[in-house]
Design a protein around this motif. Structure first.
Motif, short mmCIF file in Angstrom:
data_model
loop_
_atom_site.label_atom_id
_atom_site.label_comp_id
_atom_site.label_asym_id
_atom_site.label_seq_id
_atom_site.Cartn_x
_atom_site.Cartn_y
_atom_site.Cartn_z
N ASP A 27 0.80 -1.23 0.00
CA ASP A 27 0.00 0.00 0.00
C ASP A 27 0.83 1.28 0.00
O ASP A 27 0.35 2.32 -0.44
N ALA A 28 2.04 1.22 0.54
CA ALA A 28 2.83 2.44 0.67
C ALA A 28 4.31 2.11 0.82
O ALA A 28 4.67 0.96 1.14
N VAL A 29 5.12 3.11 0.55
CA VAL A 29 6.57 2.96 0.66
C VAL A 29 7.11 3.96 1.68
O VAL A 29 6.75 5.13 1.65
N LEU A 30 7.92 3.46 2.59
CA LEU A 30 8.51 4.30 3.63
C LEU A 30 9.98 4.53 3.31
O LEU A 30 10.68 3.60 2.90
N GLU A 31 10.42 5.77 3.51
CA GLU A 31 11.82 6.07 3.28
C GLU A 31 12.38 6.84 4.48
O GLU A 31 11.77 7.82 4.91
N LEU A 32 13.48 6.36 5.01
CA LEU A 32 14.20 7.06 6.08
C LEU A 32 15.53 7.50 5.47
O LEU A 32 16.35 6.65 5.08
N ASP A 33 15.75 8.81 5.38
CA ASP A 33 16.98 9.29 4.73
C ASP A 33 17.28 10.73 5.17
O ASP A 33 16.60 11.63 4.72
N PRO A 34 18.28 10.94 6.03
CA PRO A 34 19.13 9.91 6.60
C PRO A 34 18.40 9.09 7.66
O PRO A 34 17.58 9.62 8.40
N ALA A 35 18.76 7.81 7.69
CA ALA A 35 18.11 6.87 8.60
C ALA A 35 18.88 6.70 9.90
O ALA A 35 18.28 6.52 10.96
N THR A 36 20.19 6.70 9.79
CA THR A 36 21.00 6.30 10.95
C THR A 36 22.12 7.30 11.22
O THR A 36 23.22 6.92 11.59
N ASP A 37 21.78 8.58 11.00
CA ASP A 37 22.76 9.61 11.30
C ASP A 37 22.74 9.87 12.81
O ASP A 37 22.03 9.21 13.56
N TYR A 38 23.51 10.87 13.25
CA TYR A 38 23.51 11.20 14.67
C TYR A 38 22.30 12.07 15.01
O TYR A 38 21.66 11.90 16.04
N TYR A 39 21.99 13.03 14.12
CA TYR A 39 20.85 13.93 14.31
C TYR A 39 20.17 14.17 12.97
O TYR A 39 20.69 13.78 11.93
N ASN A 46 -0.11 6.29 -3.22
CA ASN A 46 -0.82 6.81 -4.40
C ASN A 46 -0.03 7.94 -5.08
O ASN A 46 -0.57 8.99 -5.40
N ASN A 47 1.25 7.73 -5.25
CA ASN A 47 2.13 8.71 -5.93
C ASN A 47 2.28 10.02 -5.18
O ASN A 47 2.74 11.01 -5.76
N ARG A 48 1.87 10.06 -3.91
CA ARG A 48 2.08 11.28 -3.13
C ARG A 48 3.06 11.00 -2.00
O ARG A 48 2.89 10.06 -1.23
N ARG A 49 4.09 11.84 -1.92
CA ARG A 49 5.12 11.62 -0.92
C ARG A 49 4.97 12.65 0.17
O ARG A 49 4.97 13.86 -0.09
N GLU A 50 4.82 12.17 1.41
CA GLU A 50 4.63 13.10 2.53
C GLU A 50 5.67 12.88 3.60
O GLU A 50 5.94 11.75 3.98
N GLU A 51 6.21 13.99 4.08
CA GLU A 51 7.17 13.88 5.18
C GLU A 51 6.42 13.76 6.51
O GLU A 51 5.43 14.44 6.73
#
Ligand code: NDP
Length: 341
Positions: free
Chosen positions: A260-272, A281-286
């Motif tokens: 149903d959806a794609v999750l992106e963590l970027d940066p995922a494992t930085d310090y802060y 549905n082709n909409r990307r939300e932070e």
């Protein structure tokens, strides 16, 4: 727990990560205070002792380390040494009657990891591996989103961790030495990709394939590898594609692909300053999540585990599992064959 109670911690090895990230984070801890330093460099230790208000009688070197046994102010030792020294200093710490936090990767070999677990058990002390991402709010939110079904059925996880290894940086010199580093980019940062695949799915892989590549003639990679790409199969059917590199530009990313959806963590494992996005549905939300000091959270987690006599969330067994899997990844790359876990 009494609100004022804090356990005393000793930092072992005053290198880049210890001095720039960990030592300053004690100011944000509720259950932990920095009371002792262990270093091979007396002048450097004196300098930090003054800065952090640590009594100079609580400065140790690698020989006098075992005398921590006689120092009741110290409850926990935090091992932030080159990887090849983790086993020895964890075991000596436990034998001195101290609880141990040990940096990732836990050690060079599975046998060393097992000896560390055994030493802590024998001394009746806690052993935790410092997998900070498992205490970091953005990663916890990603785990929750992935495992709650909000992305639909999980299909694929990808994770990429890379940075340029710099032979002029003293912190990278020991990373080129197999005895001190244990392995190359996989042991240093690819371990975050492996961790991500495991904590996002909440499963253990059953099969592994892998490739490695090191630039021919590059003197940085005489003993340790530059790149590792690996694929993991999980029991639910999720496949994880992971990369690890000392040759591509700074990357710390996790992506989770659901029906149903794609999750992106970027940066995922930085310090802060992590970022989390959901595409549907082709909409990307932070998604906005409150940033917290993950180092303070992980340090306090061990102190609280000790005070309440509970197993920490990332015990020695968690570190051993990654060392075992990383060695199977190398085996898969070396043999060119699919490895069953
Ligand atoms: P550094 O080289 O900056 O620090 C290591 C310290 O260990 C040195 O400063 C030195 O401290 C001590 N040491 C003792 N013997 C040796 C030796 N033979 N060679 C080099 N150093 C020695 O490395 P890092 O701080 O980058 O890494 C230390 C550990 O922390 C590693 O296990 C690494 O994987 C982990 N780490 C974890 C991170 C995370 O995000 N969780 C990030 C970065 C590192 P002294 O002079 O006081 O004796």
């Amino acid at each position: 727990l009494p609100p004022e109670k804090k356990l005393g911690w000793a930092v072992v090895g005053l290198g880049k990560f210890a001095t720039e990230q960990i030592m300053p984070s004690f100011a944000e801890c509720k259950r932990s205070k920095l009371v002792a330093l262990v270093s091979g460099d007396r002048a450097k230790a004196e300098k930090y002792a003054r800065q952090y208000g640590i009594n100079s009688k609580n400065i140790y070197d690698y020989q006098s380390y075992d005398n921590l046994r006689n120092n009741p102010e110290v409850d926990v030792v935090y091992i932030i040494l080159p990887n090849g020294m983790h086993a020895e200093y964890t075991i000596r710490g436990a034998q001195a009657g101290k609880h141990v936090m040990c940096e990732k990767p836990m050690a060079n070999t599975v046998a060393e990891c097992q000896a560390m677990i055994d030493a802590a058990k024998k001394a009746n002390r806690k052993l935790m591996i410092a997998y900070r991402a498992q205490y970091e709010p953005y990663n916890l939110a990603a785990i929750q989103l992935a495992q709650s079904g909000k992305l639909g059925k999980l299909k694929v996880v990808t994770s990429d961790h890379g940075r340029i290894l710099d032979p002029k940086d003293p912190a990278d010199v020991w990373r080129m030495d197999k005895k001190l580093a244990g392995g190359g980019s996989l042991y240093d940062i690819g371990i975050y990709s492996l961790q991500a695949a495991r904590y996002i799915t909440g499963e253990e892989p059953t099969e592994i394939t892998a490739f490695t590549y090191s630039t021919p003639g590059d003197t940085r990679f005489r003993q340790v590898e530059e790149n590792v790409n690996f694929t993991l199969r999980f029991p639910s059917g999720v496949l994880a594609n992971c990369t690890s590199s000392y040759g591509y530009s700074n990357t710390k990313r996790i992506q989770v692909f659901g029906s149903d959806a794609v999750l992106e963590l970027d940066p995922a494992t930085d310090y802060y300053q992590h970022r989390l996005y959901i595409s549907r549905n082709n909409r990307r939300e932070e998604q906005n999540i409150e940033e917290k000091n993950q180092f303070a959270l992980e340090i306090d987690h061990l102190s609280e585990s000790i005070m309440t006599n509970k197993q920490p969330k990332t015990p020695g067994e968690e570190g051993l599992q990654d060392v075992k899997l990383m060695n199977l990844i190398y085996q898969a790359a070396r043999t060119g064959e699919k490895v069953k876990v």
